[in-house]
Design a protein around this motif. Structure first.
Motif, mmCIF file in Angstrom:
data_model
loop_
_atom_site.group_PDB
_atom_site.id
_atom_site.type_symbol
_atom_site.label_atom_id
_atom_site.label_comp_id
_atom_site.label_asym_id
_atom_site.label_seq_id
_atom_site.Cartn_x
_atom_site.Cartn_y
_atom_site.Cartn_z
ATOM 1 N N ASP A 1 10.789 -0.807 9.961
ATOM 2 C CA ASP A 1 10.276 0.437 9.403
ATOM 3 C C ASP A 1 11.461 1.352 9.121
ATOM 4 O OD1 ASP A 1 9.139 3.099 9.072
ATOM 5 O OD2 ASP A 1 7.285 2.275 9.894
ATOM 6 N N PHE A 2 11.597 1.766 7.876
ATOM 7 C CA PHE A 2 12.706 2.640 7.505
ATOM 8 C C PHE A 2 12.582 4.004 8.172
ATOM 9 C CE2 PHE A 2 12.680 -0.357 3.915
ATOM 10 C CZ PHE A 2 14.027 -0.691 3.863
ATOM 11 N N VAL A 3 11.381 4.556 8.203
ATOM 12 C CA VAL A 3 11.181 5.894 8.753
ATOM 13 C C VAL A 3 11.296 5.882 10.271
ATOM 14 C CG1 VAL A 3 9.559 7.813 8.992
ATOM 15 C CG2 VAL A 3 9.744 6.603 6.805
ATOM 16 N N ARG A 4 10.672 4.914 10.902
ATOM 17 C CA ARG A 4 10.652 4.871 12.364
ATOM 18 C C ARG A 4 11.872 4.174 12.956
ATOM 19 N NH1 ARG A 4 4.025 4.401 12.939
ATOM 20 N NH2 ARG A 4 3.714 6.275 11.688
ATOM 21 N N GLY A 5 12.716 3.643 12.077
ATOM 22 C CA GLY A 5 14.050 3.269 12.460
ATOM 23 C C GLY A 5 14.222 2.048 13.321
ATOM 24 N N TYR A 6 13.643 0.921 12.903
ATOM 25 C CA TYR A 6 13.855 -0.297 13.688
ATOM 26 C C TYR A 6 13.771 -1.526 12.792
ATOM 27 C CZ TYR A 6 8.834 -1.348 13.519
ATOM 28 O OH TYR A 6 7.559 -1.657 13.089
ATOM 29 N N LEU A 7 14.288 -2.642 13.309
ATOM 30 C CA LEU A 7 14.149 -3.948 12.687
ATOM 31 C C LEU A 7 14.144 -4.989 13.794
ATOM 32 C CD1 LEU A 7 14.703 -5.436 9.594
ATOM 33 C CD2 LEU A 7 16.502 -6.351 11.035
ATOM 34 N N LYS A 8 13.172 -5.891 13.796
ATOM 35 C CA LYS A 8 13.047 -6.911 14.832
ATOM 36 C C LYS A 8 12.701 -8.246 14.189
ATOM 37 C CE LYS A 8 10.428 -7.957 19.076
ATOM 38 N NZ LYS A 8 9.331 -7.476 19.962
ATOM 39 N N HIS B 1 0.847 -1.191 0.000
ATOM 40 C CA HIS B 1 0.000 0.000 0.000
ATOM 41 C C HIS B 1 0.885 1.244 0.000
ATOM 42 C CE1 HIS B 1 -2.865 2.761 2.508
ATOM 43 N NE2 HIS B 1 -3.002 3.000 1.212
ATOM 44 N N THR B 2 0.574 2.186 -0.883
ATOM 45 C CA THR B 2 1.270 3.470 -0.874
ATOM 46 C C THR B 2 0.252 4.607 -0.870
ATOM 47 O OG1 THR B 2 2.996 4.811 -1.945
ATOM 48 C CG2 THR B 2 1.491 3.616 -3.398
ATOM 49 N N ASN B 3 0.595 5.684 -0.167
ATOM 50 C CA ASN B 3 -0.284 6.855 -0.087
ATOM 51 C C ASN B 3 0.606 8.092 0.042
ATOM 52 O OD1 ASN B 3 -2.035 8.986 1.191
ATOM 53 N ND2 ASN B 3 -3.561 7.359 1.030
ATOM 54 N N LEU B 4 0.269 9.170 -0.682
ATOM 55 C CA LEU B 4 1.107 10.362 -0.744
ATOM 56 C C LEU B 4 0.616 11.479 0.167
ATOM 57 C CD1 LEU B 4 1.482 8.816 -3.535
ATOM 58 C CD2 LEU B 4 2.208 11.011 -4.458
ATOM 59 N N ASN B 5 -0.280 11.169 1.106
ATOM 60 C CA ASN B 5 -0.864 12.222 1.933
ATOM 61 C C ASN B 5 -0.996 11.738 3.374
ATOM 62 O OD1 ASN B 5 -2.114 14.806 2.306
ATOM 63 N ND2 ASN B 5 -4.121 13.802 2.260
ATOM 64 N N VAL B 6 0.127 11.261 3.934
ATOM 65 C CA VAL B 6 0.141 10.658 5.268
ATOM 66 C C VAL B 6 0.967 11.544 6.208
ATOM 67 C CG1 VAL B 6 0.716 8.599 6.597
ATOM 68 C CG2 VAL B 6 -0.038 8.377 4.210
ATOM 69 N N PRO B 7 0.330 12.335 7.078
ATOM 70 C CA PRO B 7 1.071 13.293 7.908
ATOM 71 C C PRO B 7 2.136 12.659 8.802
ATOM 72 C CG PRO B 7 -1.272 13.782 7.949
ATOM 73 C CD PRO B 7 -1.128 12.463 7.255
ATOM 74 N N ASP B 8 1.875 11.468 9.326
ATOM 75 C CA ASP B 8 2.848 10.765 10.171
ATOM 76 C C ASP B 8 3.394 9.604 9.348
ATOM 77 O OD1 ASP B 8 4.377 9.833 12.230
ATOM 78 O OD2 ASP B 8 2.709 9.192 13.491
ATOM 79 N N GLU B 9 4.324 9.918 8.456
ATOM 80 C CA GLU B 9 4.712 8.956 7.427
ATOM 81 C C GLU B 9 5.487 7.764 8.004
ATOM 82 O OE1 GLU B 9 7.014 10.987 4.476
ATOM 83 O OE2 GLU B 9 8.319 11.951 5.926
ATOM 84 N N HIS B 10 5.405 6.658 7.294
ATOM 85 C CA HIS B 10 6.184 5.477 7.639
ATOM 86 C C HIS B 10 6.392 4.623 6.396
ATOM 87 C CE1 HIS B 10 2.323 3.028 8.280
ATOM 88 N NE2 HIS B 10 1.898 4.267 8.413
ATOM 89 N N ARG B 11 7.338 3.710 6.503
ATOM 90 C CA ARG B 11 7.702 2.825 5.386
ATOM 91 C C ARG B 11 8.024 1.456 5.985
ATOM 92 N NH1 ARG B 11 11.889 4.964 0.746
ATOM 93 N NH2 ARG B 11 11.167 3.671 -0.993
ATOM 94 N N ARG B 12 6.974 0.721 6.223
ATOM 95 C CA ARG B 12 7.046 -0.489 7.047
ATOM 96 C C ARG B 12 7.040 -1.747 6.183
ATOM 97 N NH1 ARG B 12 3.036 -3.932 8.742
ATOM 98 N NH2 ARG B 12 3.416 -5.102 10.672
ATOM 99 N N PHE B 13 7.656 -2.809 6.720
ATOM 100 C CA PHE B 13 7.572 -4.115 6.080
ATOM 101 C C PHE B 13 7.469 -5.187 7.159
ATOM 102 C CE2 PHE B 13 11.976 -2.788 6.503
ATOM 103 C CZ PHE B 13 12.565 -3.846 7.195
ATOM 104 N N CYS B 14 6.766 -6.249 6.843
ATOM 105 C CA CYS B 14 6.656 -7.400 7.745
ATOM 106 C C CYS B 14 6.740 -8.654 6.887
ATOM 107 C CB CYS B 14 5.354 -7.353 8.528
ATOM 108 S SG CYS B 14 5.297 -8.573 9.867
ATOM 109 N N VAL B 15 7.732 -9.478 7.177
ATOM 110 C CA VAL B 15 8.003 -10.680 6.397
ATOM 111 C C VAL B 15 7.707 -11.894 7.272
ATOM 112 C CG1 VAL B 15 9.683 -11.841 4.924
ATOM 113 C CG2 VAL B 15 9.932 -9.382 5.406
ATOM 114 N N MET B 16 6.771 -12.699 6.873
ATOM 115 C CA MET B 16 6.400 -13.879 7.641
ATOM 116 C C MET B 16 6.929 -15.140 6.959
ATOM 117 S SD MET B 16 4.307 -11.331 8.524
ATOM 118 C CE MET B 16 2.922 -11.137 7.424
ATOM 119 N N GLY B 17 7.732 -15.891 7.695
ATOM 120 C CA GLY B 17 8.247 -17.145 7.173
ATOM 121 C C GLY B 17 7.647 -18.336 7.896
#
Length: 363
Positions: free
Chosen positions: A264-271, A240-256
């Motif tokens: 999240d690239f914007v919020r700065g973490y990886l777990k 999902h992408t949206n160009l009008n998100v005031p509190d932006e983020h760029r998240r991913f979740c990979v399920m194996g």
């Protein structure tokens, strides 16, 4: 690049409407054409940073001149251009062209690669790229607002993301569907009082073929898009992408099959968490200064360091190549075809045509 490789000398540039010359030096000589510049300077590296619709023309010139090329993403803007470049890469060799798919160089991705194999096969993914209004408005004002120049928003901006999800699954999408359009950047939602000087809608400057009003422009790109993809491995993804998100983020979740990785690239973490609940990776990237955060979450600096090492012969390969970039581009193009047609797109014929050039085995 100059900081990482002080021995670099900028020998020329071609730009019919020069901007930001301070980045390379006001005394660098200009040339009337790319061909003249390449002929006269015979550079070791030719950087293609032109608007997307010029990339193929300029990469062709670099290959014809026998120089190594570094091109910005997306590499080209259509499937036809992709196949044309694939033919050239078969002739000249894909190692002649490097590409600025910078997310592959990020700490997020290097740390993810270190533990990805512990998840077992990737089963499903969900991901997004949500962009603040200051940046979304830029796309609606800049030359990127026109698909004939940019190739469309999914290609122009999200090719980074599509590339890393190809990497995570170790495969390519075989079927895609997509929905979206423009619902936020419309006249009825324009700010009541907005000025070029102090409005957030003009935070980012457009330096070529731009317009002033993000809400009344002639843009034909989307401002939101949702996509579903099925990969060759059987994995599936919702994006999902949206160009009008005031509190932006760029998240991913990979399920194996044996665990998951969330970041999240914007919020700065990886777990990374295994299915028994044990945490095998937990990274916080928020110690970067603001300048590095703004430069693709610190990845610009890491990319330049890797490229410098590669050019010096200190590294034998880079984390991402031109073939990866072209494949991610073809996925973005297919997603827009699905959005416009309202139908699911089978990519089998696309991959057959691309694979006929034999590039994947030669990189």
């Amino acid at each position: 690049m100059k900081e990482k490789m002080p021995e670099i000398e900028f020998v020329g540039y071609h730009d019919p409407q020069p901007a930001f010359l301070s980045k390379i030096g006001e005394d660098v000589p200009p040339f009337d054409s790319v061909e003249e510049m390449l002929r006269e300077t015979k550079p070791d590296l030719f950087f293609v940073g032109s608007p997307n619709n010029f990339h193929l023309e300029h990469i062709k010139a670099g290959l014809a001149a026998g120089v190594r090329v570094f091109t910005e993403k997306p590499v080209v803007i259509s499937e036809q251009e992709t196949l044309e470049l694939a033919a050239l890469l078969k002739e000249h060799g894909p190692d002649r062209v490097m590409v600025g798919l910078v997310l592959r160089y990020s700490k997020h991705m290097s740390d993810l690669r270190a533990v990805l194999g512990k998840l077992g096969p990737v089963v499903s993914l969900e991901a997004n790229e949500h962009i603040g209004p200051y940046h979304g408005a830029f796309f609606m004002r800049d030359w990127r607002r026109l698909s004939k120049l940019s190739g469309g928003f999914m290609l122009e901006k999200c090719c980074h993301d599509l590339d890393i999800y190809n990497m995570m699954t170790g495969s390519r999408p075989v079927k895609v569907a997509s929905f979206g359009g423009k619902k936020s950047y419309l006249p009825e939602y324009a700010p009541a009082s907005e000025t070029k000087e102090d409005g957030i809608m003009h935070t980012k400057e457009s330096v070529w073929n731009g317009v002033d009003d993000a809400f009344r422009s002639d843009s034909d790109i989307i401002d939101h898009q949702t996509a579903i993809l099925q990969y060759e491995t059987g994995a599936s993804m919702a994006f999902h992408t949206n160009l009008n998100v005031p509190d932006e983020h760029r998240r991913f979740c990979v399920m194996g099959a044996r665990g998951m990785i969330e970041g999240d690239f914007v919020r700065g973490y990886l777990k990374a968490t295994l299915r028994d609940g044990s945490i095998i990776a937990d990274h916080d990237y928020n110690d970067l200064d603001e300048a590095k955060k703004a430069a693709h979450y610190g990845a610009d600096d890491l990319m330049v360091a890797d490229v410098a090492a590669f050019l010096r012969g200190e590294a034998i390969e880079l984390p991402v190549g031109i073939v990866d970039a072209l494949e991610a581009g073809l996925v973005a193009i297919a997603l827009d075809r699905a959005r416009v047609s309202g139908e699911m797109v089978d990519m089998s014929e696309t991959w057959a045509a691309f694979d006929a050039f034999g590039l994947r085995g030669s990189t």
